[in-house]
Scaffold this motif. Structure first.
Motif, mmCIF file in Angstrom:
data_model
loop_
_atom_site.group_PDB
_atom_site.id
_atom_site.type_symbol
_atom_site.label_atom_id
_atom_site.label_comp_id
_atom_site.label_asym_id
_atom_site.label_seq_id
_atom_site.Cartn_x
_atom_site.Cartn_y
_atom_site.Cartn_z
ATOM 1 N N ARG A 197 0.835 -1.192 0.000
ATOM 2 C CA ARG A 197 0.000 0.000 0.000
ATOM 3 C C ARG A 197 0.869 1.241 0.000
ATOM 4 O O ARG A 197 1.786 1.380 0.820
ATOM 5 C CB ARG A 197 -0.934 0.007 1.213
ATOM 6 C CG ARG A 197 -2.104 0.970 1.048
ATOM 7 C CD ARG A 197 -3.115 0.773 2.141
ATOM 8 N NE ARG A 197 -2.738 1.509 3.351
ATOM 9 C CZ ARG A 197 -3.413 1.450 4.500
ATOM 10 N NH1 ARG A 197 -4.478 0.656 4.601
ATOM 11 N NH2 ARG A 197 -3.025 2.151 5.536
ATOM 12 N N THR A 200 2.756 3.477 2.999
ATOM 13 C CA THR A 200 2.852 2.684 4.224
ATOM 14 C C THR A 200 3.769 1.497 3.975
ATOM 15 O O THR A 200 4.279 1.301 2.869
ATOM 16 C CB THR A 200 1.468 2.163 4.659
ATOM 17 O OG1 THR A 200 1.039 1.119 3.750
ATOM 18 C CG2 THR A 200 0.431 3.276 4.664
ATOM 19 N N THR A 225 -8.894 -4.443 -0.188
ATOM 20 C CA THR A 225 -9.995 -3.546 0.184
ATOM 21 C C THR A 225 -10.465 -3.790 1.609
ATOM 22 O O THR A 225 -10.780 -2.837 2.340
ATOM 23 C CB THR A 225 -11.175 -3.714 -0.774
ATOM 24 O OG1 THR A 225 -11.593 -5.096 -0.784
ATOM 25 C CG2 THR A 225 -10.784 -3.301 -2.188
ATOM 26 N N GLN A 231 -10.620 4.712 -0.563
ATOM 27 C CA GLN A 231 -9.798 4.246 -1.676
ATOM 28 C C GLN A 231 -8.319 4.297 -1.302
ATOM 29 O O GLN A 231 -7.835 5.288 -0.773
ATOM 30 C CB GLN A 231 -10.049 5.094 -2.918
ATOM 31 C CG GLN A 231 -9.193 4.688 -4.107
ATOM 32 C CD GLN A 231 -9.547 5.439 -5.364
ATOM 33 O OE1 GLN A 231 -10.561 5.159 -5.991
ATOM 34 N NE2 GLN A 231 -8.713 6.396 -5.751
ATOM 35 N N ARG A 232 -7.614 3.205 -1.582
ATOM 36 C CA ARG A 232 -6.176 3.115 -1.353
ATOM 37 C C ARG A 232 -5.489 2.724 -2.660
ATOM 38 O O ARG A 232 -6.077 2.046 -3.504
ATOM 39 C CB ARG A 232 -5.847 2.077 -0.282
ATOM 40 C CG ARG A 232 -6.611 2.251 1.029
ATOM 41 C CD ARG A 232 -6.251 3.544 1.720
ATOM 42 N NE ARG A 232 -6.898 3.644 3.042
ATOM 43 C CZ ARG A 232 -6.933 4.748 3.779
ATOM 44 N NH1 ARG A 232 -6.358 5.843 3.328
ATOM 45 N NH2 ARG A 232 -7.535 4.754 4.949
ATOM 46 N N THR A 233 -4.241 3.136 -2.804
ATOM 47 C CA THR A 233 -3.465 2.795 -3.990
ATOM 48 C C THR A 233 -2.358 1.829 -3.608
ATOM 49 O O THR A 233 -1.657 2.023 -2.604
ATOM 50 C CB THR A 233 -2.858 4.051 -4.639
ATOM 51 O OG1 THR A 233 -3.919 4.942 -5.002
ATOM 52 C CG2 THR A 233 -2.066 3.693 -5.886
ATOM 53 N N TRP A 234 -2.206 0.796 -4.422
ATOM 54 C CA TRP A 234 -1.239 -0.265 -4.148
ATOM 55 C C TRP A 234 -0.269 -0.406 -5.319
ATOM 56 O O TRP A 234 -0.650 -0.275 -6.487
ATOM 57 C CB TRP A 234 -1.953 -1.597 -3.926
ATOM 58 C CG TRP A 234 -2.899 -1.610 -2.765
ATOM 59 C CD1 TRP A 234 -4.120 -1.003 -2.697
ATOM 60 C CD2 TRP A 234 -2.708 -2.257 -1.508
ATOM 61 N NE1 TRP A 234 -4.706 -1.220 -1.468
ATOM 62 C CE2 TRP A 234 -3.851 -1.998 -0.715
ATOM 63 C CE3 TRP A 234 -1.692 -3.028 -0.960
ATOM 64 C CZ2 TRP A 234 -4.005 -2.488 0.571
ATOM 65 C CZ3 TRP A 234 -1.827 -3.523 0.335
ATOM 66 C CH2 TRP A 234 -2.973 -3.252 1.082
#
Length: 301
Positions: A197, A200, A225, A231-234
Motif C-alpha cells: 500500500r 505505508t 480492500t 480508496q487506497r493505492t497499491w
C-alpha cells in the motif's frame, strides 16, 4: 545519437561514407542505409561489419543503384544480446560494449576496401515514441552513438534485473497480471510477489504461478480492500532477500506511457459476495498501480 569517448578508427584513418539512415527500431531491428558517391568499377558485393576488439559480426548489404549515379547500400537485421536471458535465436548476437561500423566492398577480383560510417545528424524531433527503446526479447539496449571523431557506432547495454509487466486482464470477477523476470540473479523459487500500500509498509502476499521466467497472478482485491470504503493505492513488486523489483512496463518505445495506456475504472465482484471499485493503471514511470475500495455487496447493488 550520443557522443561516446571512443575513436571510430585505428591509427591509420579510413575513408568515411555518408550515412543516409541509421536506427534501431522496436528496440532490436538494425536499419542502415549508406551512400556511395559512385559505384566502383567491378563491384561484386558489399557487407556491413560490426567490430569490437577481435570480434567481428557481418551482414550482407543490398546494392540499390540510384538515378543520380550514386549507389545506396542497405541492410536490415535483428539484433540479439549475447548473454543469458535472450529469448530469440535469429539475428546478430552482439555482446555488451561499443561496436564500430565498417562497410566492406568487394570487387570481382576479391579485393576488399573498407570504410567507416559517418554518424548521421542528431534528430531534434520529439514525437510520441522514443528514439531508442529496450529490446523486448532480452531487455538489452542497442543504441546508435557518435564517436568523438564523428564515426557512427553501436552501444550495447546489458539488461538490468527487473520485473517486466507484460499485460493485465480486466474481468468482472478478477484482475490477472502477466509478467516476466528479466536478468534474474536468483532461482525463481526465491522470488515472492506482494502488493504494497502506497505511503505505508503494509503489504499483502500475492500467489504467483511461474512458467520459467514468466509469472501470472490474480490481484488480491479482497485483502486489499478489506471491506473499507476509503480508496487506497497499491504497488506491486517481486522480492528476493533484500532485492525489491517493482513491477512495471519498461520494454516500450512509448514516450508518455500514462497518456497512451489508459484504463477505465471497473467494478469487480469478489468471492465473498462484495464488490470493489478498481482502477488498475500505469504510472508515468510505467509501474503498475491499483487504486481500489469496497463498493458494497451484490445484494446491496
Amino acid at each position: 545519437m550520443h557522443t561516446v569517448p571512443a575513436l571510430g578508427s585505428g591509427v591509420r584513418p579510413r575513408p568515411v561514407l555518408q550515412t543516409e539512415h541509421l536506427s534501431v527500431l522496436g528496440g532490436r531491428t538494425l536499419n542502415v542505409a549508406v551512400v556511395l558517391p559512385r559505384q566502383p568499377a567491378g563491384l561484386a558485393a558489399a557487407r556491413l561489419e560490426l567490430v569490437r576488439g577481435s570480434r567481428r559480426m557481418s551482414l550482407e548489404l543490398v546494392m540499390e543503384p540510384q538515378r543520380d549515379g550514386t549507389l545506396l547500400l542497405t541492410a536490415t537485421a535483428p539484433l540479439l544480446h549475447a548473454g543469458p536471458g535472450e529469448r530469440d535465436t535469429r539475428g546478430l548476437a552482439v555482446g555488451t560494449g561499443i561496436w564500430r561500423f565498417t562497410v566492406v566492398t568487394v570487387d570481382t577480383a576479391g579485393r576488399e576496401t573498407r570504410a567507416d560510417l559517418a554518424a548521421p545528424a542528431l534528430s531534434t524531433i520529439d514525437g510520441p515514441t522514443l528514439p531508442t527503446s529496450p529490446s523486448t526479447s532480452s531487455g538489452a539496449v542497442f543504441r546508435p552513438v557518435r564517436s568523438v571523431d564523428g564515426r557512427a557506432m553501436l552501444k550495447v547495454s546489458a539488461p538490468a534485473q527487473q520485473a517486466e509487466l507484460l499485460a493485465f486482464d480486466l474481468r468482472f470477477d478478477r484482475i490477472t497480471v502477466h509478467g516476466r523476470l528479466i536478468s534474474r540473479r536468483h532461482p525463481v523459487t526465491d522470488y515472492t510477489a506482494e502488493a504494497v500500500r502506497r505511503g505505508t509498509t503494509k503489504s499483502v502476499p500475492v500467489q504467483a504461478v511461474w512458467d520459467g521466467d514468466d509469472f501470472t497472478f490474480d490481484i488480491p482485491l479482497a485483502a486489499m480492500t478489506a471491506r473499507q470504503s476509503a480508496q487506497r493505492t497499491w504497488d506491486f513488486q517481486l522480492r528476493a532477500g533484500r532485492t525489491r523489483l517493482k513491477l512495471a512496463r519498461r520494454l516500450t518505445h512509448v514516450r508518455n506511457i500514462k497518456d497512451v495506456f489508459r484504463t477505465p475504472f471497473t467494478i469487480v465482484a469478489l468471492e465473498d459476495g462484495s464488490l470493489a471499485r478498481v482502477h488498475a493503471h500505469l504510472t508515468p514511470s510505467g509501474a503498475l498501480a491499483v487504486a481500489c475500495a469496497a463498493f458494497g455487496t451484490n445484494e446491496d447493488a
